[in-house]
Design a protein around this motif. Structure first.
Motif, PDB file in Angstrom:
ATOM      1  N   ASP A 332     -14.559  -7.647  -2.497  1.00 42.80           N
ATOM      2  CA  ASP A 332     -13.254  -7.006  -2.206  1.00 42.80           C
ATOM      3  C   ASP A 332     -12.315  -7.773  -1.186  1.00 42.80           C
ATOM      4  O   ASP A 332     -11.169  -7.517  -1.535  1.00 42.80           O
ATOM      5  CB  ASP A 332     -13.588  -5.573  -1.598  1.00 42.80           C
ATOM      6  N   GLY A 379      -4.761   4.756  -5.470  1.00 41.81           N
ATOM      7  CA  GLY A 379      -6.115   3.940  -5.491  1.00 41.81           C
ATOM      8  C   GLY A 379      -6.858   4.423  -4.377  1.00 41.81           C
ATOM      9  O   GLY A 379      -6.576   4.685  -3.477  1.00 41.81           O
ATOM     10  N   GLU A 380      -8.267   4.313  -4.873  1.00 43.75           N
ATOM     11  CA  GLU A 380      -9.238   4.624  -4.042  1.00 43.75           C
ATOM     12  C   GLU A 380      -9.172   3.704  -2.685  1.00 43.75           C
ATOM     13  O   GLU A 380      -9.342   3.859  -1.654  1.00 43.75           O
ATOM     14  CB  GLU A 380     -10.408   4.569  -4.669  1.00 43.75           C
ATOM     15  N   THR A 381      -9.298   2.437  -3.065  1.00 47.43           N
ATOM     16  CA  THR A 381      -9.326   1.248  -2.078  1.00 47.43           C
ATOM     17  C   THR A 381      -8.325   0.188  -2.455  1.00 47.43           C
ATOM     18  O   THR A 381      -7.738   0.392  -3.694  1.00 47.43           O
ATOM     19  CB  THR A 381     -10.723   0.469  -2.135  1.00 47.43           C
ATOM     20  N   SER A 384      -9.641  -1.485  -5.629  1.00 51.53           N
ATOM     21  CA  SER A 384      -9.455  -0.670  -6.851  1.00 51.53           C
ATOM     22  C   SER A 384      -7.981  -0.553  -7.357  1.00 51.53           C
ATOM     23  O   SER A 384      -7.757  -0.437  -8.479  1.00 51.53           O
ATOM     24  CB  SER A 384     -10.074   0.619  -6.641  1.00 51.53           C
ATOM     25  N   ASP A 388      -6.799  -1.292 -11.113  1.00 49.68           N
ATOM     26  CA  ASP A 388      -6.164  -0.356 -11.907  1.00 49.68           C
ATOM     27  C   ASP A 388      -4.931  -0.153 -12.036  1.00 49.68           C
ATOM     28  O   ASP A 388      -4.395   0.247 -13.039  1.00 49.68           O
ATOM     29  CB  ASP A 388      -6.540   1.036 -11.167  1.00 49.68           C
TER      30      ASP A 388
END
Length: 409
Positions: A332, A379-381, A384, A388
């Motif tokens: 990440d 976005g979640e993070t 991500s 996405d």
């Protein structure tokens, strides 16, 4: 005029409310659901729990070379810079809509997708003369309230191969180009000393920075780069030179890679990548080592669906994904660092006094005192969001919303 962004997550952290005054972030506080809504002098932007990151900085784009929005056409270019350039020269005037409409459409789409800082090339040669430069200048004026645009006077056909190119470059710089371009001093013009004398001479005359397009492979690319380093040091051009592309500078040896990175850091020479695929990735200077040394690095989309390449879609989030993918990043932190390169990293190329990235974990750009060049993104993070690449976006330039909730077409 104030702007309040409610319920956003700066770089994916805790839900916050962000206050903007006169184009700068003046407050970042924990989200308060009861915080006042819009008043006479405050505009409220609903974050809805989205991410808040700096807006994109595209520092390597050819706005004058684009077919974005036009029918897809068969690729007719051949190998090599000169062959590709001639293919462009034979076709660019014959597009379905005029050049100015193409340039404006491309820049408008870039802004809608989150880019508010741009460094664009404007091709100058004896064929197009200043026609393409004028189109980019007009687009800069058209969108001045939505994005900041720097323009590179760019000798795509070299400086020495066609009589009359250098005076045209001089005219463009006099007319408002604010970056001096160069390209492949050895392999294209085949006279690197004279080529770079002209590049650095015009940059000194007009007091503008330099951007060198470098496609040259291996040892040849390193040789040209060493000449750039030599002139940067001798002429006191620290902080004013960018190496663009430079695909193969890391392909010679580990010792050469380390030396170049150290000299780039010493002389504050920045790098602009377009996230090339295939063989281009293997020879690049490693991103983590560049970050560790403090070398400024930015990202750009290059030409977009033009006569050079069918790739590109005006979305820097897609190009961020490509940067992470082509380098094989899975952690990440490294994926998020690619987004930092595409935003704050590029901003520090456009303005060397701006906040600089300090390693792969540094996430500046959304703190008190930072310019309000911002993007709200679903976005979640952060990682991500890069994977996405959602379309629920709100784009803020100088504290004002300039685009919102686009649908990609």
């Amino acid at each position: 005029m104030n702007t309040l962004i409610r319920a956003v997550r700066p770089w994916g952290q805790a839900l916050s409310d962000v206050l903007i005054t006169d184009g700068k972030i003046t407050g970042v506080e924990p989200h308060d659901p009861t915080r006042a809504a819009a008043t006479g002098d405050t505009t409220v932007v609903e974050g809805r729990g989205r991410l808040l990151v700096p807006s994109f900085s595209d520092v390597h784009v050819h706005l004058d070379s684009t077919r974005i929005g036009l029918p897809f056409r068969e690729h007719t270019g051949g190998p090599g810079v000169w062959t590709m350039m001639m293919n462009d020269r034979q076709n660019w005037r014959n597009a379905e809509v005029p050049l100015q409409a193409r340039v404006n459409n491309t820049l408008g789409r870039m802004i809608a997708r989150g880019t508010t800082r741009v460094r664009s090339y404007a091709q100058i040669d004896v064929d197009c003369r200043l026609e393409r430069f004028d189109a980019v200048m007009a687009a800069k004026e058209q969108f001045k309230g939505q994005a900041d645009v720097d323009i590179i006077a760019f000798p795509q056909a070299g400086l020495l191969l066609e009589d009359g190119t250098v005076p045209l470059m001089d005219q463009a710089l006099k007319a408002g180009a604010n970056v001096m371009g160069g390209i492949d001093p050895c392999s294209l013009d085949r006279d690197p000393a004279r080529h770079l004398d002209i590049v650095f001479g015009l940059a000194e005359k007009y007091q503008v920075p330099i951007d060198i397009h470098l496609h040259e492979p291996g040892e040849l690319g390193v040789f040209s780069t060493d000449l750039v380093i030599e002139r940067t040091r001798a002429l006191g051009m620290q902080g004013k030179v960018t190496m663009s592309h430079a695909y193969q500078l890391g392909s010679v040896s580990e010792a050469t890679t380390r030396r170049l990175i150290d000299e780039f850091a010493e002389l504050d020479i920045s790098m602009a990548s377009v996230a090339p695929g295939s063989a281009g990735v293997a020879g690049q200077l490693p991103i983590p080592l560049l970050a560790e040394a403090g070398v400024r690095m930015g990202l750009g989309e290059d030409g977009q669906r033009d006569y050079w390449s069918p790739y590109g879609n005006t979305d820097m989030l897609d190009r961020t994904w490509q940067l992470a993918f082509t380098h094989g990043f899975r952690k990440d932190e490294l994926i998020e660092h690619c987004l930092a390169i595409a935003t704050v990293g590029g901003a520090s190329i456009l303005d060397p006094s701006a906040t600089r990235l300090k390693g792969t974990a540094h996430r500046p750009g959304v703190e008190v005192g930072d310019p309000a060049e911002l993007l709200l993104l679903d976005g979640e993070t952060v990682a991500s969001a890069v994977m996405d690449r959602g379309t629920d976006r709100t784009v803020i330039h100088r504290g004002k919303v300039v685009a919102e909730q686009l649908e990609l077409v």
